[in-house]
Design an enzyme around this catalytic site. Structure first.
Site, PDB file in Angstrom:
ATOM      1  N   HIS A  59      -7.884  -4.992  -2.474  1.00 53.57           N
ATOM      2  CA  HIS A  59      -6.753  -4.264  -1.906  1.00 53.57           C
ATOM      3  C   HIS A  59      -6.374  -4.870  -0.558  1.00 53.57           C
ATOM      4  O   HIS A  59      -7.223  -5.094   0.297  1.00 53.57           O
ATOM      5  CB  HIS A  59      -7.137  -2.793  -1.734  1.00 53.57           C
ATOM      6  CG  HIS A  59      -5.977  -1.900  -1.457  1.00 53.57           C
ATOM      7  ND1 HIS A  59      -5.120  -1.469  -2.441  1.00 53.57           N
ATOM      8  CD2 HIS A  59      -5.533  -1.346  -0.298  1.00 53.57           C
ATOM      9  CE1 HIS A  59      -4.203  -0.682  -1.909  1.00 53.57           C
ATOM     10  NE2 HIS A  59      -4.431  -0.596  -0.609  1.00 53.57           N
ATOM     11  N   ASP A  90      -9.476  -4.683  -6.858  1.00 51.18           N
ATOM     12  CA  ASP A  90      -9.037  -3.573  -6.018  1.00 51.18           C
ATOM     13  C   ASP A  90      -9.858  -2.329  -6.371  1.00 51.18           C
ATOM     14  O   ASP A  90      -9.747  -1.791  -7.473  1.00 51.18           O
ATOM     15  CB  ASP A  90      -7.545  -3.314  -6.246  1.00 51.18           C
ATOM     16  CG  ASP A  90      -6.937  -2.388  -5.208  1.00 51.18           C
ATOM     17  OD1 ASP A  90      -7.647  -1.480  -4.734  1.00 51.18           O
ATOM     18  OD2 ASP A  90      -5.752  -2.577  -4.883  1.00 51.18           O
ATOM     19  N   CYS A 125       0.850  -1.191   0.000  1.00 53.91           N
ATOM     20  CA  CYS A 125       0.000   0.000   0.000  1.00 53.91           C
ATOM     21  C   CYS A 125       0.889   1.246   0.000  1.00 53.91           C
ATOM     22  O   CYS A 125       1.609   1.491  -0.966  1.00 53.91           O
ATOM     23  CB  CYS A 125      -0.958  -0.078   1.193  1.00 53.91           C
ATOM     24  SG  CYS A 125      -2.137   1.268   1.379  1.00 53.91           S
TER      25      CYS A 125
END
Length: 245
Positions: free
Chosen positions: A212, A179, A132
């Site tokens: 994600h 995502d 991330c």
């Protein structure tokens, strides 16, 4: 991370109840979590946190996994003592929070961590893995630090500008098909631009059905439908490091 138009609505996912096998150290002006393999090695990996910080058990689980695969693994506090994001925080304030945690202004921290690995751990071959926010850091580092022999950027933001594709050493980009934060057209554009501009080995891989955070924020033991992809991505991460470090 988020795309340019939308702040990162990250879900902490399955928070691991995990204590860790390593220990915390002070590296110049920052703290770090370190785990070493059972036998001596000259190979090391810097593991870079997501927005939830260096103490997140999920990230330490990955650090220990890398150590079990023969690497000195270190997860420094790249926020330098600033508070990590908390799931209970107000997402409307995320943009302001992020301004004081710029993923491209971490060179001082990278320098002291690299020095620590070289001088205190005798590391001679070093790579980087980031999740991330940390995926953005890895992308930045792989364009600036030639001593990093391999990088793995895992669901990091994609910015389309010409200087984002001049990687110095092999870099692997991992994304999830589902995502909501990083659209697939951004992933496709990244791959196209790397093909045009990048002069070193790279790989861009998208994992079917994955959201994600799937590599480090999903527990494979309670997400049976995702387990094959979680395990595949972790195996791919380690294989990339093994190939180039």
């Amino acid at each position: 991370m988020a795309n340019e138009a939308r702040p990162c609505p990250c879900d902490i996912g399955d928070r691991f109840e995990y204590g860790g096998l390593g220990h915390e150290v002070q590296v110049e002006h920052i703290k770090a979590y370190v785990c070493k393999p059972s036998s001596s090695t000259e190979k090391a990996v810097i593991v870079i946190q997501d927005i939830f910080g260096w103490q997140l058990p999920n990230t330490r689980y990955i650090v220990d996994m890398l150590a079990a695969n023969g690497y000195i693994a270190i997860c420094p506090d790249f926020f330098v003592g600033k508070e990590p994001w908390k799931p209970s925080d107000d997402w409307s304030t995320f943009g302001e929070w992020l301004k004081t945690r710029d993923a491209r202004k971490i060179d001082r921290e990278a320098d002291v961590v690299l020095m620590y690995l070289k001088q205190q751990c005798n590391a001679k071959k070093i790579g980087a893995v980031g999740f991330c926010w940390g995926g953005v850091v890895v992308h930045h580092l792989m364009m600036k630090y030639p001593e990093l022999k391999a990088g793995v950027s895992i669901y990091g933001i994609i910015r389309d500008c010409d200087d984002r594709y001049n990687l110095l050493n092999p870099t692997f980009f991992i994304f999830g098909e589902k995502d909501d934060i990083i659209p697939l057209d951004q992933v496709t554009l990244l791959e196209q631009k790397l093909k045009q501009h990048c002069k070193v080995d790279y790989r861009v891989k998208t994992y079917p059905g994955q959201s994600h955070g799937f590599v480090h924020r999903k527990r494979e033991d309670i997400n049976s439908q995702d387990k094959p992809y979680i395990e595949e991505a972790r195996k791919d991460m380690i294989s990339w490091l093994n190939k180039y470090i």
